[in-house]
Design a protein around this motif. Structure first.
Motif, short mmCIF file in Angstrom:
data_model
loop_
_atom_site.label_atom_id
_atom_site.label_comp_id
_atom_site.label_asym_id
_atom_site.label_seq_id
_atom_site.Cartn_x
_atom_site.Cartn_y
_atom_site.Cartn_z
N LEU A 93 0.82 -1.20 0.00
CA LEU A 93 0.00 0.00 0.00
C LEU A 93 0.85 1.25 0.00
O LEU A 93 0.49 2.26 -0.61
CB LEU A 93 -0.97 0.01 1.18
CG LEU A 93 -0.42 -0.02 2.60
CD1 LEU A 93 -0.40 1.38 3.18
CD2 LEU A 93 -1.28 -0.91 3.46
N VAL A 134 -7.38 2.29 3.06
CA VAL A 134 -6.17 2.21 3.89
C VAL A 134 -6.36 3.03 5.18
O VAL A 134 -6.05 2.56 6.28
CB VAL A 134 -4.93 2.71 3.11
CG1 VAL A 134 -3.73 2.87 4.02
CG2 VAL A 134 -4.61 1.73 1.98
N ARG A 193 -8.57 1.25 7.59
CA ARG A 193 -7.88 0.13 8.24
C ARG A 193 -6.97 0.63 9.36
O ARG A 193 -6.94 0.08 10.45
CB ARG A 193 -7.05 -0.67 7.25
CG ARG A 193 -6.30 -1.79 7.99
CD ARG A 193 -5.43 -2.64 7.12
NE ARG A 193 -4.90 -3.71 7.95
CZ ARG A 193 -3.67 -3.70 8.47
NH1 ARG A 193 -2.85 -2.72 8.23
NH2 ARG A 193 -3.28 -4.70 9.24
N LYS A 196 -7.32 -0.35 13.25
CA LYS A 196 -6.20 -0.98 13.96
C LYS A 196 -5.83 -0.17 15.20
O LYS A 196 -5.58 -0.73 16.27
CB LYS A 196 -5.00 -1.10 13.01
CG LYS A 196 -3.90 -1.97 13.52
CD LYS A 196 -2.84 -2.18 12.45
CE LYS A 196 -1.70 -3.02 13.00
NZ LYS A 196 -0.64 -3.22 12.04
N LYS A 252 -10.05 -5.35 15.65
CA LYS A 252 -9.33 -6.35 14.87
C LYS A 252 -10.16 -6.88 13.70
O LYS A 252 -9.63 -7.12 12.62
CB LYS A 252 -8.88 -7.49 15.78
CG LYS A 252 -7.99 -8.51 15.11
CD LYS A 252 -7.34 -9.41 16.14
CE LYS A 252 -6.59 -10.56 15.54
NZ LYS A 252 -5.68 -10.27 14.47
N ALA A 264 -10.14 -4.16 11.00
CA ALA A 264 -8.76 -3.99 10.51
C ALA A 264 -8.33 -5.18 9.66
O ALA A 264 -7.75 -5.00 8.57
CB ALA A 264 -7.80 -3.81 11.68
N ASP A 265 -8.61 -6.40 10.11
CA ASP A 265 -8.22 -7.59 9.35
C ASP A 265 -9.01 -7.73 8.06
O ASP A 265 -8.48 -8.14 7.03
CB ASP A 265 -8.38 -8.86 10.21
CG ASP A 265 -7.33 -8.96 11.30
OD1 ASP A 265 -6.39 -8.13 11.32
OD2 ASP A 265 -7.44 -9.87 12.14
N LYS A 296 -7.56 -5.30 5.66
CA LYS A 296 -6.24 -5.78 5.21
C LYS A 296 -6.42 -6.76 4.05
O LYS A 296 -5.68 -6.70 3.06
CB LYS A 296 -5.49 -6.45 6.37
CG LYS A 296 -4.13 -6.97 5.99
CD LYS A 296 -3.42 -7.61 7.16
CE LYS A 296 -2.04 -8.12 6.76
NZ LYS A 296 -1.34 -8.77 7.86
N ILE A 311 -7.27 -4.76 0.98
CA ILE A 311 -6.10 -4.06 0.43
C ILE A 311 -5.19 -5.05 -0.31
O ILE A 311 -4.80 -4.82 -1.45
CB ILE A 311 -5.33 -3.34 1.56
CG1 ILE A 311 -6.17 -2.17 2.09
CG2 ILE A 311 -3.97 -2.85 1.07
CD1 ILE A 311 -5.70 -1.63 3.43
N ASN A 312 -4.87 -6.16 0.36
CA ASN A 312 -3.99 -7.15 -0.27
C ASN A 312 -4.67 -7.82 -1.47
O ASN A 312 -4.01 -8.10 -2.47
CB ASN A 312 -3.56 -8.21 0.75
CG ASN A 312 -2.61 -7.64 1.79
OD1 ASN A 312 -2.01 -6.59 1.59
ND2 ASN A 312 -2.47 -8.33 2.90
N ASP A 332 7.08 -8.38 1.70
CA ASP A 332 6.63 -7.18 2.39
C ASP A 332 7.14 -7.03 3.82
O ASP A 332 6.61 -6.24 4.59
CB ASP A 332 5.11 -7.10 2.37
CG ASP A 332 4.45 -8.25 3.12
OD1 ASP A 332 5.16 -9.18 3.53
OD2 ASP A 332 3.23 -8.21 3.29
N GLU A 336 6.43 -1.03 10.41
CA GLU A 336 5.75 -1.41 11.65
C GLU A 336 6.66 -2.42 12.34
O GLU A 336 7.30 -3.22 11.67
CB GLU A 336 4.40 -2.06 11.37
CG GLU A 336 3.37 -1.13 10.78
CD GLU A 336 2.05 -1.84 10.51
OE1 GLU A 336 1.87 -3.00 10.94
OE2 GLU A 336 1.20 -1.22 9.86
#
Length: 199
Positions: free
Chosen positions: A3, A28, A31, A35, A40, A43-44, A47, A50-51, A101, A131
């Motif tokens: 991202l 993004v 998310r 997070k 969770k 956020a998950d 994710k 996004i992926n 990544d 992160e």
């Protein structure tokens, strides 16, 4: 990483135009907010969105299909990570493993400041943000199959404590069927032979 490459370099499928970036950035941002507040599930889910969007860049059946963008994002991310790995290794800080990544670093306590400065300079040079997760131990078959003993971080002071905070199991060592809190994780893996994973 994916991202950051897309957003930092303003990359978008040509047939969709820059509007793609507005929609993608919104996902993004949602998310990151989820997070931060500890949500969770949201956020998950985001994710995966996004992926999954990145993966659809390579699917000729998707509206997002853009193989040139897929390659540009992948190569940019990989070369950027290789640059970080090179800087760490030259400084004597060992990189245990890497994938597309992220990387796992084994750093002596005495080299912690040096490692932080190398990472900070890399973030400045690439405009990518890292992160951090810390492990007390890592038992790894390979980059995609491992058990990590997570290190606990104080929620208030953000100080890392020398005590475990659960485990992270990936690949052959993961058993989402054992997690009663997140039933959605069960959709990720066939329940065949889960007893072997537990053993």
């Amino acid at each position: 990483m994916i991202l950051h490459v897309i957003l930092n370099l303003n990359l978008f499928p040509q047939h969709l135009g820059p509007t793609f970036l507005q929609v993608y950035k919104n996902i993004v941002d949602r998310r990151i907010a989820a997070k931060a507040r500890g949500d969770k599930v949201v956020a998950d889910s985001l994710k995966i969105t996004i992926n999954g969007s990145f993966g659809k860049l390579g699917s000729k059946y998707s509206i997002l299909y853009s193989p040139d963008l897929l390659i540009q994002v992948t190569v940019t991310g990989q070369l950027s990570l290789l640059m970080l790995i090179e800087r760490l290794e030259i400084a004597g800080i060992h990189v245990v493993s890497a994938n597309t990544d992220g990387i796992v670093i084994k750093c002596r306590k005495a080299d912690r400041e040096l490692m932080d400065s190398i990472v900070a300079q890399w973030e400045k040079d690439t405009q990518f943000q890292t992160e951090e997760s810390r492990y007390l131990a890592l038992y790894s078959r390979d980059v995609n199959n491992y058990i990590a003993i997570k290190q606990k971080q104080d929620k208030v002071t953000k100080e890392w404590l020398n005590e475990p905070d659960g485990t992270k199991c990936k690949g052959a060592y993961a058993n989402p069927w054992a997690n009663k809190k997140n039933m959605a994780e069960r959709l990720h893996k066939n329940p065949t032979n889960t007893i072997c994973v537990e053993a």
